[in-house]
Design a protein around this motif. Structure first.
Motif, PDB file in Angstrom:
ATOM      1  N   LYS A  40      23.749 113.870  59.223  1.00 28.16           N
ATOM      2  CA  LYS A  40      23.818 112.621  58.465  1.00 28.16           C
ATOM      3  C   LYS A  40      23.295 111.447  59.293  1.00 28.16           C
ATOM      4  O   LYS A  40      22.558 110.598  58.800  1.00 28.16           O
ATOM      5  N   PHE A  41      23.632 111.417  60.575  1.00 30.90           N
ATOM      6  CA  PHE A  41      23.143 110.360  61.447  1.00 30.90           C
ATOM      7  C   PHE A  41      21.628 110.451  61.604  1.00 30.90           C
ATOM      8  O   PHE A  41      20.940 109.435  61.680  1.00 30.90           O
ATOM      9  N   ALA A  42      21.088 111.666  61.627  1.00 30.81           N
ATOM     10  CA  ALA A  42      19.631 111.843  61.687  1.00 30.81           C
ATOM     11  C   ALA A  42      18.975 111.221  60.462  1.00 30.81           C
ATOM     12  O   ALA A  42      17.959 110.537  60.566  1.00 30.81           O
ATOM     13  N   ALA A  43      19.552 111.417  59.288  1.00 32.15           N
ATOM     14  CA  ALA A  43      18.999 110.864  58.049  1.00 32.15           C
ATOM     15  C   ALA A  43      19.085 109.342  58.021  1.00 32.15           C
ATOM     16  O   ALA A  43      18.151 108.661  57.606  1.00 32.15           O
ATOM     17  N   VAL A  44      20.196 108.783  58.478  1.00 26.74           N
ATOM     18  CA  VAL A  44      20.386 107.333  58.489  1.00 26.74           C
ATOM     19  C   VAL A  44      19.472 106.678  59.526  1.00 26.74           C
ATOM     20  O   VAL A  44      18.832 105.667  59.265  1.00 26.74           O
ATOM     21  N   THR A  45      19.397 107.256  60.701  1.00 22.75           N
ATOM     22  CA  THR A  45      18.583 106.704  61.783  1.00 22.75           C
ATOM     23  C   THR A  45      17.109 106.680  61.418  1.00 22.75           C
ATOM     24  O   THR A  45      16.395 105.726  61.725  1.00 22.75           O
ATOM     25  N   LEU A  46      16.656 107.695  60.756  1.00 19.74           N
ATOM     26  CA  LEU A  46      15.238 107.829  60.451  1.00 19.74           C
ATOM     27  C   LEU A  46      14.711 106.682  59.601  1.00 19.74           C
ATOM     28  O   LEU A  46      13.702 106.071  59.922  1.00 19.74           O
ATOM     29  N   LEU A  47      15.392 106.352  58.516  1.00 21.51           N
ATOM     30  CA  LEU A  47      14.895 105.323  57.609  1.00 21.51           C
ATOM     31  C   LEU A  47      15.702 104.024  57.674  1.00 21.51           C
ATOM     32  O   LEU A  47      15.318 103.027  57.084  1.00 21.51           O
ATOM     33  N   GLY A  48      16.816 104.045  58.368  1.00 21.02           N
ATOM     34  CA  GLY A  48      17.636 102.843  58.462  1.00 21.02           C
ATOM     35  C   GLY A  48      18.272 102.452  57.141  1.00 21.02           C
ATOM     36  O   GLY A  48      18.619 101.296  56.931  1.00 21.02           O
ATOM     37  N   MET A  49      18.429 103.407  56.235  1.00 19.58           N
ATOM     38  CA  MET A  49      19.029 103.141  54.923  1.00 19.58           C
ATOM     39  C   MET A  49      20.382 103.827  54.850  1.00 19.58           C
ATOM     40  O   MET A  49      20.567 104.914  55.394  1.00 19.58           O
ATOM     41  N   ARG A  50      21.327 103.202  54.166  1.00 18.02           N
ATOM     42  CA  ARG A  50      22.666 103.766  54.020  1.00 18.02           C
ATOM     43  C   ARG A  50      22.660 104.981  53.119  1.00 18.02           C
ATOM     44  O   ARG A  50      21.908 105.071  52.163  1.00 18.02           O
ATOM     45  N   LEU A  51      23.545 105.896  53.429  1.00 20.21           N
ATOM     46  CA  LEU A  51      23.791 107.058  52.583  1.00 20.21           C
ATOM     47  C   LEU A  51      25.184 106.897  52.016  1.00 20.21           C
ATOM     48  O   LEU A  51      26.166 106.966  52.751  1.00 20.21           O
ATOM     49  N   ASP A  52      25.301 106.648  50.733  1.00 22.93           N
ATOM     50  CA  ASP A  52      26.600 106.497  50.096  1.00 22.93           C
ATOM     51  C   ASP A  52      26.877 107.713  49.233  1.00 22.93           C
ATOM     52  O   ASP A  52      25.974 108.432  48.840  1.00 22.93           O
ATOM     53  N   GLU A  53      28.124 107.910  48.922  1.00 27.29           N
ATOM     54  CA  GLU A  53      28.528 109.048  48.103  1.00 27.29           C
ATOM     55  C   GLU A  53      28.565 108.688  46.616  1.00 27.29           C
ATOM     56  O   GLU A  53      28.683 109.563  45.782  1.00 27.29           O
ATOM     57  N   THR A  54      28.466 107.405  46.283  1.00 24.42           N
ATOM     58  CA  THR A  54      28.578 106.992  44.889  1.00 24.42           C
ATOM     59  C   THR A  54      27.402 106.104  44.501  1.00 24.42           C
ATOM     60  O   THR A  54      26.658 105.631  45.354  1.00 24.42           O
ATOM     61  N   GLY A  55      27.261 105.868  43.219  1.00 24.69           N
ATOM     62  CA  GLY A  55      26.213 104.987  42.720  1.00 24.69           C
ATOM     63  C   GLY A  55      24.929 105.735  42.424  1.00 24.69           C
ATOM     64  O   GLY A  55      24.786 106.911  42.711  1.00 24.69           O
ATOM     65  N   SER A  56      23.992 105.040  41.844  1.00 22.90           N
ATOM     66  CA  SER A  56      22.696 105.636  41.511  1.00 22.90           C
ATOM     67  C   SER A  56      21.857 105.791  42.769  1.00 22.90           C
ATOM     68  O   SER A  56      21.853 104.928  43.645  1.00 22.90           O
ATOM     69  N   SER A  57      21.129 106.897  42.857  1.00 21.38           N
ATOM     70  CA  SER A  57      20.262 107.102  44.015  1.00 21.38           C
ATOM     71  C   SER A  57      18.935 106.389  43.793  1.00 21.38           C
ATOM     72  O   SER A  57      18.590 106.021  42.686  1.00 21.38           O
ATOM     73  N   ARG A  58      18.182 106.204  44.859  1.00 19.71           N
ATOM     74  CA  ARG A  58      16.901 105.493  44.811  1.00 19.71           C
ATOM     75  C   ARG A  58      15.710 106.432  44.616  1.00 19.71           C
ATOM     76  O   ARG A  58      14.599 106.065  44.957  1.00 19.71           O
ATOM     77  N   ASN A  59      15.939 107.623  44.134  1.00 20.97           N
ATOM     78  CA  ASN A  59      14.879 108.618  44.003  1.00 20.97           C
ATOM     79  C   ASN A  59      14.280 108.969  45.350  1.00 20.97           C
ATOM     80  O   ASN A  59      13.095 109.242  45.470  1.00 20.97           O
ATOM     81  N   LEU A  60      15.108 108.937  46.384  1.00 21.00           N
ATOM     82  CA  LEU A  60      14.688 109.278  47.732  1.00 21.00           C
ATOM     83  C   LEU A  60      15.776 110.142  48.349  1.00 21.00           C
ATOM     84  O   LEU A  60      16.962 109.822  48.260  1.00 21.00           O
ATOM     85  N   ALA A  61      15.373 111.257  48.942  1.00 20.28           N
ATOM     86  CA  ALA A  61      16.328 112.179  49.544  1.00 20.28           C
ATOM     87  C   ALA A  61      15.735 112.770  50.819  1.00 20.28           C
ATOM     88  O   ALA A  61      14.525 112.702  51.031  1.00 20.28           O
ATOM     89  N   VAL A  62      16.586 113.348  51.657  1.00 18.14           N
ATOM     90  CA  VAL A  62      16.128 114.034  52.861  1.00 18.14           C
ATOM     91  C   VAL A  62      16.807 115.387  52.978  1.00 18.14           C
ATOM     92  O   VAL A  62      17.919 115.585  52.499  1.00 18.14           O
ATOM     93  N   ARG A  63      16.098 116.296  53.606  1.00 14.77           N
ATOM     94  CA  ARG A  63      16.614 117.616  53.963  1.00 14.77           C
ATOM     95  C   ARG A  63      16.620 117.663  55.481  1.00 14.77           C
ATOM     96  O   ARG A  63      15.608 117.373  56.127  1.00 14.77           O
ATOM     97  N   VAL A  64      17.771 118.009  56.093  1.00 16.28           N
ATOM     98  CA  VAL A  64      17.926 118.005  57.544  1.00 16.28           C
ATOM     99  C   VAL A  64      18.394 119.392  57.997  1.00 16.28           C
ATOM    100  O   VAL A  64      19.325 119.949  57.424  1.00 16.28           O
TER     101      VAL A  64
END
Length: 72
Positions: free
Chosen positions: A31-55
């Motif tokens: 999870k930290f790898a995903a956050v660090t890479l793009l500097g965007m928050r990963l939340d568990e709720t709300g609508s997604s931004r049509n952007l995802a990562v596989r780690v």
């Protein structure tokens, strides 16, 4: 730990597609790898931004257990 990260985007018309190639990064956990890479928050709720990562952290991406995260 060393991780590989793939970024994906999607839309109703185009479906899912990979953005660029896999990126190598050192991080404390997937999870930290995903956050660090793009500097965007990963939340568990709300609508997604049509952007995802596989780690993952194995040599072979096809056989690796991976984590997937959606940016909000």
């Amino acid at each position: 730990m060393h991780y590989s990260v793939q970024i994906f985007t999607w839309s109703p018309k185009l479906g899912v597609h990979q953005v660029g190639s896999a990126i190598e990064i050192d991080a404390l956990n997937p999870k930290f790898a995903a956050v660090t890479l793009l500097g965007m928050r990963l939340d568990e709720t709300g609508s997604s931004r049509n952007l995802a990562v596989r780690v993952w952290n194995a040599e072979d991406a096809e056989k690796a257990d991976c984590s997937c995260y959606y940016y909000h």
